[in-house]
Design a protein around this motif. Structure first.
Motif, mmCIF file in Angstrom:
data_model
loop_
_atom_site.group_PDB
_atom_site.id
_atom_site.type_symbol
_atom_site.label_atom_id
_atom_site.label_comp_id
_atom_site.label_asym_id
_atom_site.label_seq_id
_atom_site.Cartn_x
_atom_site.Cartn_y
_atom_site.Cartn_z
ATOM 1 N N SER A 11 -36.657 20.997 26.459
ATOM 2 C CA SER A 11 -35.777 21.705 27.389
ATOM 3 C C SER A 11 -35.734 23.167 26.955
ATOM 4 C CB SER A 11 -34.371 21.100 27.353
ATOM 5 O OG SER A 11 -33.475 21.894 28.104
ATOM 6 N N ILE A 12 -36.002 24.084 27.896
ATOM 7 C CA ILE A 12 -35.948 25.517 27.573
ATOM 8 C C ILE A 12 -34.478 25.939 27.619
ATOM 9 C CG2 ILE A 12 -36.637 27.849 28.288
ATOM 10 C CD1 ILE A 12 -39.167 26.574 29.474
ATOM 11 N N VAL A 13 -33.923 26.228 26.443
ATOM 12 C CA VAL A 13 -32.496 26.525 26.318
ATOM 13 C C VAL A 13 -32.205 27.979 26.677
ATOM 14 C CG1 VAL A 13 -30.541 26.554 24.718
ATOM 15 C CG2 VAL A 13 -32.262 24.751 24.547
ATOM 16 N N CYS A 14 -33.099 28.867 26.274
ATOM 17 C CA CYS A 14 -32.876 30.300 26.507
ATOM 18 C C CYS A 14 -34.227 31.001 26.641
ATOM 19 C CB CYS A 14 -32.070 30.890 25.349
ATOM 20 S SG CYS A 14 -31.701 32.648 25.521
ATOM 21 N N ASN A 15 -34.293 31.992 27.513
ATOM 22 C CA ASN A 15 -35.541 32.729 27.716
ATOM 23 C C ASN A 15 -35.615 33.996 26.879
ATOM 24 O OD1 ASN A 15 -37.433 31.499 29.758
ATOM 25 N ND2 ASN A 15 -35.492 31.343 30.864
ATOM 26 N N SER A 16 -34.454 34.528 26.497
ATOM 27 C CA SER A 16 -34.467 35.757 25.709
ATOM 28 C C SER A 16 -33.278 35.751 24.730
ATOM 29 C CB SER A 16 -34.368 36.988 26.618
ATOM 30 O OG SER A 16 -34.457 38.166 25.870
ATOM 31 N N PRO A 17 -33.523 35.479 23.456
ATOM 32 C CA PRO A 17 -34.809 35.125 22.857
ATOM 33 C C PRO A 17 -35.214 33.718 23.297
ATOM 34 C CG PRO A 17 -33.080 34.870 21.249
ATOM 35 C CD PRO A 17 -32.433 35.466 22.453
ATOM 36 N N PHE A 18 -36.493 33.439 23.280
ATOM 37 C CA PHE A 18 -37.020 32.174 23.781
ATOM 38 C C PHE A 18 -36.666 31.042 22.808
ATOM 39 C CE2 PHE A 18 -40.184 28.953 24.772
ATOM 40 C CZ PHE A 18 -40.149 28.951 26.164
ATOM 41 N N GLU A 19 -35.957 30.021 23.349
ATOM 42 C CA GLU A 19 -35.543 28.883 22.518
ATOM 43 C C GLU A 19 -35.769 27.595 23.295
ATOM 44 O OE1 GLU A 19 -31.489 29.366 21.426
ATOM 45 O OE2 GLU A 19 -31.796 31.261 20.344
ATOM 46 N N ILE A 20 -36.158 26.546 22.554
ATOM 47 C CA ILE A 20 -36.374 25.239 23.190
ATOM 48 C C ILE A 20 -35.648 24.148 22.406
ATOM 49 C CG2 ILE A 20 -38.632 25.864 24.103
ATOM 50 C CD1 ILE A 20 -39.429 23.609 21.726
ATOM 51 N N LYS A 21 -35.406 23.025 23.083
ATOM 52 C CA LYS A 21 -34.862 21.835 22.434
ATOM 53 C C LYS A 21 -35.826 20.674 22.696
ATOM 54 C CE LYS A 21 -30.468 20.838 22.546
ATOM 55 N NZ LYS A 21 -29.136 20.423 23.060
ATOM 56 N N ILE A 22 -36.223 19.968 21.631
ATOM 57 C CA ILE A 22 -37.121 18.824 21.781
ATOM 58 C C ILE A 22 -36.302 17.614 22.213
ATOM 59 C CG2 ILE A 22 -38.745 17.287 20.601
ATOM 60 C CD1 ILE A 22 -39.375 19.647 18.728
ATOM 61 N N LEU A 23 -36.744 16.928 23.286
ATOM 62 C CA LEU A 23 -36.007 15.799 23.861
ATOM 63 C C LEU A 23 -36.662 14.467 23.518
ATOM 64 C CD1 LEU A 23 -35.386 17.295 27.430
ATOM 65 C CD2 LEU A 23 -33.878 17.412 25.433
ATOM 66 N N ASP A 24 -35.917 13.404 23.774
ATOM 67 C CA ASP A 24 -36.436 12.047 23.581
ATOM 68 C C ASP A 24 -37.268 11.644 24.797
ATOM 69 O OD1 ASP A 24 -36.767 9.412 22.654
ATOM 70 O OD2 ASP A 24 -35.013 8.747 23.776
ATOM 71 N N ALA A 25 -38.325 10.893 24.558
ATOM 72 C CA ALA A 25 -39.117 10.351 25.669
ATOM 73 C C ALA A 25 -38.409 9.105 26.198
ATOM 74 C CB ALA A 25 -40.524 10.008 25.199
ATOM 75 N N GLU A 26 -38.376 8.926 27.504
ATOM 76 C CA GLU A 26 -37.544 7.878 28.109
ATOM 77 C C GLU A 26 -38.067 6.476 27.868
ATOM 78 O OE1 GLU A 26 -34.316 6.361 30.204
ATOM 79 O OE2 GLU A 26 -34.695 8.383 29.477
ATOM 80 N N ASN A 27 -39.334 6.214 28.119
ATOM 81 C CA ASN A 27 -39.883 4.870 28.020
ATOM 82 C C ASN A 27 -41.093 4.844 27.093
ATOM 83 O OD1 ASN A 27 -38.123 3.701 30.033
ATOM 84 N ND2 ASN A 27 -39.276 4.918 31.505
ATOM 85 N N VAL A 28 -41.390 3.655 26.542
ATOM 86 C CA VAL A 28 -42.544 3.525 25.645
ATOM 87 C C VAL A 28 -43.844 3.551 26.428
ATOM 88 C CG1 VAL A 28 -43.669 2.029 23.970
ATOM 89 C CG2 VAL A 28 -41.193 2.233 23.974
#
Length: 474
Positions: A82-99
């Protein structure tokens, strides 16, 4: 040899953990460079690379910053980041829904009308792009009809308010999907059925002081209590009050306890709860009498003491039985349970009948011990001895006659078998009084068995005894 293995040196080194779901579901369909970006992002997070920037990542992977942003947007479409912020650029790594299964890239325009309807229903806040994607997953992967999902969302809003969180809506929707309720018709029927039990739930909540509204989980539990377990509305309320519970999960545990102990009527529930502390005290006392250490007494209350009381045994009777069991080398709840089951099978439940049985058993044991001593035996009493005594009494012999036979059997190779032979002979000849026993010239009692007959009887009883020993009847 496995397809893939590692050397000892590799095994000792550090690693970056990757979800199996990413490998099985996403990696086969992602852009190859996006896989590199995702894996390197995981590596930076797990190794504490807090000082890294988008510029550093792009330089390390030999791509431009614009390309790196584009790839992160690509990963966001698959809900891996998930892109949390564009300036400064920040992301959050998410869980994958299904196997398993192929991830989908959703086109918002396909669900334009649905999106407007959802936003109108959830009017207390703005719905994010990621939340809409969650609804798209419910529509595409769980097979919900748009109107069915809207009904569920509307139901949740009415229950929790216009600013309801996504997590609760997903929980309710998935519970519907688990029951195969994904069409508008089935959803309407389920919600209608839920509404029919709402008044009873509201009465329950008012009675025990729960201020929130009943939800679908409460409805599921209430139907379990009334349909599967067989409690009526008054009994459910009585259980909640007497167990002093303030939530449905704990009430479910209380009702299952009552169900196990066959307590369904309001009066039965009231008496059970009043006596519950007494059950615990009795269990502790029985454990003390048996010499048993209990780390947690609840299983012993539920699995033994409550069961015995439900069979009709009184507290005083059970306490006395525990003392008897200890003396009889039945020093566990399991052994005591086997003994009580045997009493119950004989129809011995009342205090008087149990006391009479135990007194008789103790007296028989004392008598057998004395008879064995007269026979010249020092061993323990076995089941064969008890069977013999029962037969002798059925033959109408008095204790005096038994001692006379024991005296004659003393010194024989198999005294108990010899006693059986003597008593059988006396029974045949009608000798049931000591003064009628034939005497030898020395004035001593005679077994009145001679020659081959005596040897035959002894061998017969000896063979029987040996056969029983081989079968483990001792």
């Amino acid at each position: 040899m496995p397809f893939i293995s590692v050397s000892d040196e590799v095994a000792k080194k550090s690693f970056t953990q990757v979800e199996n779901k990413f490998i099985t579901k996403y990696m086969p369909v992602l852009d190859p460079t996006a896989v590199k970006v995702y894996l390197y992002s995981l590596y930076l997070y797990q190794t504490g690379g807090n000082s890294y920037t988008l510029t550093d990542l792009a330089a390390k992977l030999d791509i431009t910053e614009e390309k790196a942003k584009e790839l992160f947007e690509h990963l966001e479409e698959f809900e891996l980041v998930s892109i949390v912020c564009n300036s400064p650029f920040e992301i959050k790594i998410l869980d994958a829904e299904n196997v398993y299964g192929t991830p989908k890239k959703f086109k918002p325009e396909k669900y334009a009308d649905f999106n407007k309807s959802v936003q109108n229903v959830i009017s207390g806040r703005m719905i994010s792009t990621n939340e809409f994607r969650e609804y798209f997953i419910l529509l595409d992967e769980y097979g919900f009809e748009p109107n069915a999902l809207l009904m569920i969302i509307n139901y949740c809003v009415n229950l929790k308010g216009a600013d309801i969180r996504l997590a609760y809506i997903k929980k309710v929707a998935k519970s519907f999907a688990d029951e195969g309720v994904t069409t508008a018709k089935k959803t309407e029927e389920k919600l209608s059925a839920y509404t029919s039990s709402t008044p009873a739930l509201i009465n329950l909540f008012n009675a025990i002081g729960i201020t929130r509204k009943p939800d679908v989980d409460d409805d599921k539990l209430y139907k379990k209590w009334t349909r599967e377990l067989g409690f009526d509305e008054k009994a459910v309320i009585a259980a909640a009050k007497h167990f002093k519970v303030k939530d449905c999960a704990r009430l479910d545990g209380a009702l299952q306890e009552l169900y196990k102990n066959h307590m369904f009527d309001v009066k039965e529930i009231e008496n059970y709860c009043k006596n519950k502390n007494s059950f615990i005290a009795l269990t502790l006392q029985i454990a003390k009498n048996l010499g048993v250490y209990m780390q947690n007494y609840f299983p012993y209350v539920d699995n033994y003491v409550n069961v015995w009381c439900n069979l009709g045994y009184t507290f005083e009777c059970l306490e006395n039985l525990s003392k008897y069991c200890f003396k009889s080398d039945k020093k566990s709840f399991e052994a005591m349970n086997e003994f009580i089951t045997s009493l119950y099978d004989r129809g011995l439940v009342s205090d008087e009948s149990v006391t009479e049985y135990i007194e008789k058993t103790v007296a028989d044991g004392k008598l057998l011990k004395e008879l064995l001593s007269v026979c010249g035996l020092t061993r323990k009493i076995i089941a064969w001895d008890k069977n013999c005594l029962e037969n002798w009494r059925n033959w109408n012999f008095s204790d005096e006659m038994l001692f006379e036979a024991a005296k004659l059997a003393c010194g024989k190779a198999n005294p108990m078998a010899y006693m059986n032979g003597i008593l059988s002979s006396w029974k045949k000849d009608g000798i049931f009084e000591a003064e009628k026993i034939p005497r030898t010239s020395t004035g001593k009692a005679s077994g009145n068995i001679s020659g081959n007959k005596k040897r035959g009887l002894i061998e017969q009883w000896k063979s029987t005894l040996e056969a029983m020993d081989e079968n483990g009847d001792n």
